[in-house]
Design a protein around this motif. Structure first.
Motif, PDB file in Angstrom:
ATOM      1  N   LEU A  16       0.827  -1.214   0.000  1.00  0.00           N
ATOM      2  CA  LEU A  16       0.000   0.000   0.000  1.00  0.00           C
ATOM      3  C   LEU A  16       0.859   1.261   0.000  1.00  0.00           C
ATOM      4  O   LEU A  16       0.457   2.290  -0.538  1.00  0.00           O
ATOM      5  CB  LEU A  16      -0.925   0.023   1.221  1.00  0.00           C
ATOM      6  CG  LEU A  16      -2.115  -0.915   1.197  1.00  0.00           C
ATOM      7  CD1 LEU A  16      -2.863  -0.856   2.515  1.00  0.00           C
ATOM      8  CD2 LEU A  16      -3.040  -0.596   0.036  1.00  0.00           C
ATOM      9  N   ALA A  17       2.058   1.179   0.588  1.00  0.00           N
ATOM     10  CA  ALA A  17       2.952   2.337   0.621  1.00  0.00           C
ATOM     11  C   ALA A  17       3.290   2.809  -0.789  1.00  0.00           C
ATOM     12  O   ALA A  17       3.545   3.998  -1.000  1.00  0.00           O
ATOM     13  CB  ALA A  17       4.225   1.995   1.394  1.00  0.00           C
ATOM     14  N   GLY A  18       3.262   1.907  -1.753  1.00  0.00           N
ATOM     15  CA  GLY A  18       3.511   2.282  -3.135  1.00  0.00           C
ATOM     16  C   GLY A  18       2.342   3.005  -3.781  1.00  0.00           C
ATOM     17  O   GLY A  18       2.493   3.605  -4.848  1.00  0.00           O
TER      18      GLY A  18
ATOM     19  N   GLY B  87       7.219   0.450   4.350  1.00  0.00           N
ATOM     20  CA  GLY B  87       7.203   0.798   2.935  1.00  0.00           C
ATOM     21  C   GLY B  87       7.400   2.286   2.679  1.00  0.00           C
ATOM     22  O   GLY B  87       7.999   2.675   1.680  1.00  0.00           O
ATOM     23  N   LEU B  88       6.909   3.121   3.590  1.00  0.00           N
ATOM     24  CA  LEU B  88       7.092   4.570   3.459  1.00  0.00           C
ATOM     25  C   LEU B  88       8.479   5.009   3.911  1.00  0.00           C
ATOM     26  O   LEU B  88       8.876   6.145   3.668  1.00  0.00           O
ATOM     27  CB  LEU B  88       6.032   5.324   4.271  1.00  0.00           C
ATOM     28  CG  LEU B  88       4.602   5.261   3.755  1.00  0.00           C
ATOM     29  CD1 LEU B  88       3.645   5.909   4.752  1.00  0.00           C
ATOM     30  CD2 LEU B  88       4.486   5.919   2.388  1.00  0.00           C
ATOM     31  N   HIS B  89       9.168   4.130   4.608  1.00  0.00           N
ATOM     32  CA  HIS B  89      10.516   4.391   5.116  1.00  0.00           C
ATOM     33  C   HIS B  89      10.484   5.541   6.130  1.00  0.00           C
ATOM     34  O   HIS B  89      11.089   6.599   5.926  1.00  0.00           O
ATOM     35  CB  HIS B  89      11.477   4.678   3.956  1.00  0.00           C
ATOM     36  CG  HIS B  89      12.921   4.491   4.323  1.00  0.00           C
ATOM     37  ND1 HIS B  89      13.455   3.270   4.621  1.00  0.00           N
ATOM     38  CD2 HIS B  89      13.927   5.384   4.452  1.00  0.00           C
ATOM     39  CE1 HIS B  89      14.728   3.410   4.911  1.00  0.00           C
ATOM     40  NE2 HIS B  89      15.041   4.690   4.820  1.00  0.00           N
ATOM     41  N   VAL B  90       9.732   5.297   7.216  1.00  0.00           N
ATOM     42  CA  VAL B  90       9.621   6.312   8.261  1.00  0.00           C
ATOM     43  C   VAL B  90      10.430   5.904   9.486  1.00  0.00           C
ATOM     44  O   VAL B  90      10.767   4.736   9.670  1.00  0.00           O
ATOM     45  CB  VAL B  90       8.147   6.572   8.650  1.00  0.00           C
ATOM     46  CG1 VAL B  90       7.368   7.119   7.467  1.00  0.00           C
ATOM     47  CG2 VAL B  90       7.478   5.336   9.218  1.00  0.00           C
TER      48      VAL B  90
ATOM     49  N   PRO C 221       6.415  10.880   2.399  1.00  0.00           N
ATOM     50  CA  PRO C 221       5.624  11.593   3.405  1.00  0.00           C
ATOM     51  C   PRO C 221       5.830  10.994   4.794  1.00  0.00           C
ATOM     52  O   PRO C 221       6.251   9.848   4.945  1.00  0.00           O
ATOM     53  CB  PRO C 221       4.185  11.375   2.935  1.00  0.00           C
ATOM     54  CG  PRO C 221       4.235  10.075   2.192  1.00  0.00           C
ATOM     55  CD  PRO C 221       5.593  10.029   1.547  1.00  0.00           C
ATOM     56  N   ALA C 222       5.526  11.775   5.804  1.00  0.00           N
ATOM     57  CA  ALA C 222       5.483  11.278   7.177  1.00  0.00           C
ATOM     58  C   ALA C 222       4.266  10.368   7.318  1.00  0.00           C
ATOM     59  O   ALA C 222       3.349  10.391   6.488  1.00  0.00           O
ATOM     60  CB  ALA C 222       5.381  12.446   8.156  1.00  0.00           C
TER      61      ALA C 222
END
Length: 171
Positions: free
Chosen positions: A26-28, A56-59, A86-87
């Protein structure tokens, strides 16, 4: 706020690792300004899915249930190519008494720059934006967890995109 609802998509998630992998997938699809509303019983995999989304968002920071602090922000880390996504704002609305308490969190101020995930948000978080991704997580009969392994058990994710943003939802 009523938006157009896309076709409903259902995914079987055999275990917690598959649930995290789905979150990473979903992060994609998500971008800054997106709202994701997660619904499901205790242990259905809401936080597990959010962990995958965060990966996936790399937070920064461990994505954990924000039950007692209500909301937690995870800032983006630099990716290998030097860019930042994004955060992630992770909210647990379970203890909120209504829309006034959700408004007090001031999510509107970070909504445009972040992906906002609201667990237990059905009936409250829809007021934040017309465009949202709604995901219902359930452990169908026979998918109950092993008492010795709380991450076990099949989950079923039912995904609905609401609004123009999700009109062409494809998973």
């Amino acid at each position: 706020m009523n938006g157009t609802t896309t076709e409903t998509i259902t995914r079987e998630l055999p275990d917690a690792d598959a649930t995290r992998a789905f979150g990473a997938e979903l992060a994609g699809l998500v971008r800054a300004g997106d709202l994701v509303i997660l619904t499901g019983d205790l242990g259905a995999g809401k936080t597990t899915l959010t962990q995958g989304l965060g990966r996936g968002l790399h937070v920064r920071g461990q994505v954990a249930s924000p039950t007692f602090i209500i909301a937690r922000e995870h800032p983006p880390l630099p990716r290998e190519d030097g860019t930042r996504g994004p955060a992630l704002v992770h909210v647990d609305a379970y203890r909120l008494g209504g829309l006034d308490e959700l408004d007090a969190l001031d999510l509107d101020s970070s909504l445009d720059e972040s992906v906002t995930v609201v667990e237990w948000g059905r009936g409250l978080a829809e007021a934040l934006t017309e465009d949202r991704l709604e995901i219902d997580l359930a452990r169908p009969r026979g998918g109950e967890p092993d008492p010795d392994d709380p991450d076990s058990g099949v989950r079923r994710a039912t995904i609905r995109g609401v609004g123009e943003r999700w009109a062409d939802l494809r998973l």
